[in-house]
Each structure stands twice: as structure tokens, then as C-alpha cells.
Design a protein around this motif. Sequence first.
Motif, PDB file in Angstrom:
ATOM      1  N   VAL A  12       6.709  -5.206  -4.143  1.00  0.00           N
ATOM      2  CA  VAL A  12       6.762  -6.303  -2.932  1.00  0.00           C
ATOM      3  C   VAL A  12       5.404  -6.972  -2.756  1.00  0.00           C
ATOM      4  CG1 VAL A  12       7.394  -6.837  -0.574  1.00  0.00           C
ATOM      5  CG2 VAL A  12       8.960  -5.470  -2.070  1.00  0.00           C
ATOM      6  N   LEU A  13       4.471  -5.883  -1.996  1.00  0.00           N
ATOM      7  CA  LEU A  13       2.999  -6.364  -1.677  1.00  0.00           C
ATOM      8  C   LEU A  13       2.262  -7.162  -3.028  1.00  0.00           C
ATOM      9  CD1 LEU A  13       2.351  -3.125   0.008  1.00  0.00           C
ATOM     10  CD2 LEU A  13       2.896  -5.176   1.047  1.00  0.00           C
ATOM     11  N   GLU A  14       2.469  -6.706  -4.153  1.00  0.00           N
ATOM     12  CA  GLU A  14       1.753  -7.448  -5.261  1.00  0.00           C
ATOM     13  C   GLU A  14       2.509  -8.527  -5.879  1.00  0.00           C
ATOM     14  OE1 GLU A  14       0.187  -4.407  -7.614  1.00  0.00           O
ATOM     15  OE2 GLU A  14      -1.120  -3.779  -6.171  1.00  0.00           O
ATOM     16  N   ASP A  15       3.659  -8.938  -5.274  1.00  0.00           N
ATOM     17  CA  ASP A  15       4.812  -9.813  -6.021  1.00  0.00           C
ATOM     18  C   ASP A  15       4.779  -9.485  -7.364  1.00  0.00           C
ATOM     19  OD1 ASP A  15       6.507 -11.739  -5.671  1.00  0.00           O
ATOM     20  OD2 ASP A  15       4.908 -13.236  -5.968  1.00  0.00           O
ATOM     21  N   ASP A  16       5.215  -8.408  -7.706  1.00  0.00           N
ATOM     22  CA  ASP A  16       5.347  -7.835  -9.146  1.00  0.00           C
ATOM     23  C   ASP A  16       6.358  -9.151  -9.877  1.00  0.00           C
ATOM     24  OD1 ASP A  16       7.153  -6.629 -11.288  1.00  0.00           O
ATOM     25  OD2 ASP A  16       5.262  -5.587 -11.341  1.00  0.00           O
ATOM     26  N   PRO A  17       6.079  -9.746 -10.963  1.00  0.00           N
ATOM     27  CA  PRO A  17       6.932 -10.799 -11.720  1.00  0.00           C
ATOM     28  C   PRO A  17       8.132  -9.997 -12.171  1.00  0.00           C
ATOM     29  CG  PRO A  17       4.980 -10.208 -12.970  1.00  0.00           C
ATOM     30  CD  PRO A  17       4.570  -9.447 -11.712  1.00  0.00           C
ATOM     31  N   GLN A  18       8.415  -8.918 -12.675  1.00  0.00           N
ATOM     32  CA  GLN A  18       9.587  -8.322 -12.989  1.00  0.00           C
ATOM     33  C   GLN A  18      10.243  -7.497 -11.920  1.00  0.00           C
ATOM     34  OE1 GLN A  18       8.861  -5.328 -16.176  1.00  0.00           O
ATOM     35  NE2 GLN A  18      11.160  -4.948 -16.300  1.00  0.00           N
ATOM     36  N   TRP A  19       9.786  -7.007 -10.758  1.00  0.00           N
ATOM     37  CA  TRP A  19      10.341  -6.024 -10.059  1.00  0.00           C
ATOM     38  C   TRP A  19      10.414  -6.558  -8.675  1.00  0.00           C
ATOM     39  CZ3 TRP A  19      13.646  -2.932 -11.928  1.00  0.00           C
ATOM     40  CH2 TRP A  19      13.777  -2.597 -13.193  1.00  0.00           C
ATOM     41  N   ASN A  39       6.339   8.673   3.948  1.00  0.00           N
ATOM     42  CA  ASN A  39       5.606   9.762   4.213  1.00  0.00           C
ATOM     43  C   ASN A  39       4.116   9.840   4.001  1.00  0.00           C
ATOM     44  OD1 ASN A  39       5.042  10.465   1.354  1.00  0.00           O
ATOM     45  ND2 ASN A  39       7.017  11.597   1.361  1.00  0.00           N
ATOM     46  N   PRO A  40       3.327  10.804   4.318  1.00  0.00           N
ATOM     47  CA  PRO A  40       1.949  10.275   4.166  1.00  0.00           C
ATOM     48  C   PRO A  40       1.465  10.355   2.613  1.00  0.00           C
ATOM     49  CG  PRO A  40       2.378  12.427   5.731  1.00  0.00           C
ATOM     50  CD  PRO A  40       3.655  11.917   5.085  1.00  0.00           C
ATOM     51  N   ILE A  41       2.217  10.871   1.782  1.00  0.00           N
ATOM     52  CA  ILE A  41       1.764  10.774   0.414  1.00  0.00           C
ATOM     53  C   ILE A  41       2.015   9.345  -0.189  1.00  0.00           C
ATOM     54  CG2 ILE A  41       2.520  11.313  -2.081  1.00  0.00           C
ATOM     55  CD1 ILE A  41       3.110  13.739   0.683  1.00  0.00           C
ATOM     56  N   ILE A  42       3.316   8.544   0.296  1.00  0.00           N
ATOM     57  CA  ILE A  42       3.307   7.333   0.038  1.00  0.00           C
ATOM     58  C   ILE A  42       2.298   6.558   0.869  1.00  0.00           C
ATOM     59  CG2 ILE A  42       4.972   5.375   0.391  1.00  0.00           C
ATOM     60  CD1 ILE A  42       7.244   7.662   0.111  1.00  0.00           C
ATOM     61  N   TYR A  43       2.085   6.865   1.967  1.00  0.00           N
ATOM     62  CA  TYR A  43       1.036   6.094   2.765  1.00  0.00           C
ATOM     63  C   TYR A  43      -0.373   6.280   2.119  1.00  0.00           C
ATOM     64  CZ  TYR A  43      -1.862   4.768   6.700  1.00  0.00           C
ATOM     65  OH  TYR A  43      -2.609   4.059   7.611  1.00  0.00           O
ATOM     66  N   ALA A  44      -0.633   7.166   1.649  1.00  0.00           N
ATOM     67  CA  ALA A  44      -2.070   7.404   0.784  1.00  0.00           C
ATOM     68  C   ALA A  44      -2.172   6.490  -0.330  1.00  0.00           C
ATOM     69  CB  ALA A  44      -2.168   8.888   0.471  1.00  0.00           C
ATOM     70  N   GLU A  45      -1.011   6.700  -1.127  1.00  0.00           N
ATOM     71  CA  GLU A  45      -0.776   5.804  -2.342  1.00  0.00           C
ATOM     72  C   GLU A  45      -1.053   4.321  -2.128  1.00  0.00           C
ATOM     73  OE1 GLU A  45       1.428   8.450  -5.369  1.00  0.00           O
ATOM     74  OE2 GLU A  45       2.737   7.074  -4.027  1.00  0.00           O
ATOM     75  N   LEU A  46      -0.129   3.829  -0.768  1.00  0.00           N
ATOM     76  CA  LEU A  46      -0.369   2.596  -0.527  1.00  0.00           C
ATOM     77  C   LEU A  46      -1.724   2.052   0.037  1.00  0.00           C
ATOM     78  CD1 LEU A  46       2.681   1.956   1.533  1.00  0.00           C
ATOM     79  CD2 LEU A  46       2.356   0.985  -0.765  1.00  0.00           C
ATOM     80  N   THR A  49      -4.476  -0.437  -1.900  1.00  0.00           N
ATOM     81  CA  THR A  49      -4.306  -1.584  -1.824  1.00  0.00           C
ATOM     82  C   THR A  49      -4.849  -2.669  -0.542  1.00  0.00           C
ATOM     83  OG1 THR A  49      -2.222  -1.790  -1.301  1.00  0.00           O
ATOM     84  CG2 THR A  49      -2.894  -1.737  -3.625  1.00  0.00           C
ATOM     85  N   PHE A  50      -5.547  -1.792   0.283  1.00  0.00           N
ATOM     86  CA  PHE A  50      -5.647  -2.170   1.577  1.00  0.00           C
ATOM     87  C   PHE A  50      -7.190  -1.941   2.150  1.00  0.00           C
ATOM     88  CE2 PHE A  50      -1.217  -2.156   1.852  1.00  0.00           C
ATOM     89  CZ  PHE A  50      -0.900  -3.283   2.522  1.00  0.00           C
ATOM     90  N   SER A  51      -7.631  -2.939   2.859  1.00  0.00           N
ATOM     91  CA  SER A  51      -9.197  -2.774   3.209  1.00  0.00           C
ATOM     92  C   SER A  51      -8.990  -1.917   4.226  1.00  0.00           C
ATOM     93  CB  SER A  51     -10.009  -3.908   3.263  1.00  0.00           C
ATOM     94  OG  SER A  51      -9.120  -4.769   4.366  1.00  0.00           O
ATOM     95  N   SER A  52      -8.312  -1.703   5.281  1.00  0.00           N
ATOM     96  CA  SER A  52      -8.412  -0.945   6.602  1.00  0.00           C
ATOM     97  C   SER A  52      -6.801  -0.279   6.712  1.00  0.00           C
ATOM     98  CB  SER A  52      -8.751  -1.761   7.758  1.00  0.00           C
ATOM     99  OG  SER A  52      -7.631  -2.565   7.974  1.00  0.00           O
ATOM    100  N   TYR A  53      -6.913   0.809   7.485  1.00  0.00           N
ATOM    101  CA  TYR A  53      -5.664   1.495   7.872  1.00  0.00           C
ATOM    102  C   TYR A  53      -4.608   0.637   9.027  1.00  0.00           C
ATOM    103  CZ  TYR A  53      -7.595   3.113  12.244  1.00  0.00           C
ATOM    104  OH  TYR A  53      -8.027   3.508  13.650  1.00  0.00           O
ATOM    105  N   ALA A  58      -0.068  -2.204  10.032  1.00  0.00           N
ATOM    106  CA  ALA A  58       0.693  -3.538  10.357  1.00  0.00           C
ATOM    107  C   ALA A  58       1.607  -4.002   9.435  1.00  0.00           C
ATOM    108  CB  ALA A  58      -0.390  -4.634  10.341  1.00  0.00           C
ATOM    109  N   VAL A  59       1.408  -3.903   8.013  1.00  0.00           N
ATOM    110  CA  VAL A  59       2.423  -4.109   6.870  1.00  0.00           C
ATOM    111  C   VAL A  59       3.602  -3.062   7.073  1.00  0.00           C
ATOM    112  CG1 VAL A  59       2.743  -4.249   4.489  1.00  0.00           C
ATOM    113  CG2 VAL A  59       0.745  -5.532   5.428  1.00  0.00           C
ATOM    114  N   ILE A  60       3.257  -1.950   7.382  1.00  0.00           N
ATOM    115  CA  ILE A  60       4.290  -0.876   7.333  1.00  0.00           C
ATOM    116  C   ILE A  60       5.419  -1.276   8.454  1.00  0.00           C
ATOM    117  CG2 ILE A  60       4.816   1.493   8.092  1.00  0.00           C
ATOM    118  CD1 ILE A  60       2.204   2.262   6.238  1.00  0.00           C
ATOM    119  N   ALA A  61       4.725  -1.524   9.582  1.00  0.00           N
ATOM    120  CA  ALA A  61       5.595  -1.939  10.906  1.00  0.00           C
ATOM    121  C   ALA A  61       6.291  -3.007  10.595  1.00  0.00           C
ATOM    122  CB  ALA A  61       4.651  -2.417  12.140  1.00  0.00           C
ATOM    123  N   GLY A  62       5.456  -4.124  10.049  1.00  0.00           N
ATOM    124  CA  GLY A  62       6.410  -5.274   9.363  1.00  0.00           C
ATOM    125  C   GLY A  62       7.684  -4.954   8.677  1.00  0.00           C
TER     126      GLY A  62
END
Length: 136
Positions: A12-19, A39-46, A49-53, A58-62
Motif C-alpha cells: 500500500v505504502l509503495e503503491d506496488d503495481p502487482q499487489w 507488532n514491534p517487529i512489523i513496526y521496525a520493518e516499516l 521507509t520513513f524518515s521519522s517515527y 501518523a501513517v499507522i494511525a491513519g
Amino acid sequence: MLLVDTNVLIDVLEDDPQWADWSIRQLRAQSQVHELAINPIIYAELSLTFSSYERLDAVIAGLGLVLHEVPRPALFLAGKAFARYRKAGGSKTGVLPDFLIGAHAAVQRWALLTRDVQHCRAYFPDVELVSPEQNP
């Protein structure tokens, strides 16, 4: 509760053309029947792609996602599953996050929204998967 895997959110965040379309449809549909969690693992992986927590938060809340801690029994289960994987000849060392995510869903008895079903099916067979195979 539905745990949302990193790959779906990256779609979703990268607008993947296939998925991206599939992932957006699933997030919308699943949010009608489940609370969506990460969870925190998913948070860390995400965070890669972000410059700040603050921006990530904000994206997670959105997206209506709630951050849940991984319980200790899930951490233990993930370690044991990863050890079985390595003993069975698994050579990839970067898959531990997949085991932590799958174990979290297993211990909490949550469904998992993911496109990466291989490790979850093999090591956490009781986890209900929402994937392209079951939900085209």
C-alpha cells in the motif's frame, strides 16, 4: 483481531503495481470485521521507509492500525520454530521476523493478513491466513 504483515502494508505504502489493489481491498474488507494490528517487529520493518517515527506513527494511525506487544510465549515459540527451520536445512538467516510475526498470531489466536504464507503454514499451521490464495 487481525495481524497485518509488513508485506501488505509495504504494498500500500509503495503503491506496488502487482499487489497494492489486493492489499488495499483486504485492509478495507478486514477492517469491517476485525481490529487491525501490528507488532514491534512489523513496526521496525516499516520504519525502513520513513524518515521519522512521528511520520510512521501518523501513517499507522491513519490506517487504523493498533500496535500490540509480542507476548513472551510468542517470542519463545518463534525461537523454537526458527530452530526447527534451521535444523531442517533452512539456510536463510533473515527470516526470524517472519517467525516472530507468525508466532504472535499463533499465540494470540489471531488471523494473519499476509502474502508470505510459506513459513506460517509450515510452522504455525493453526494460524488462519488471509492471503491471495484464500482471498483472490
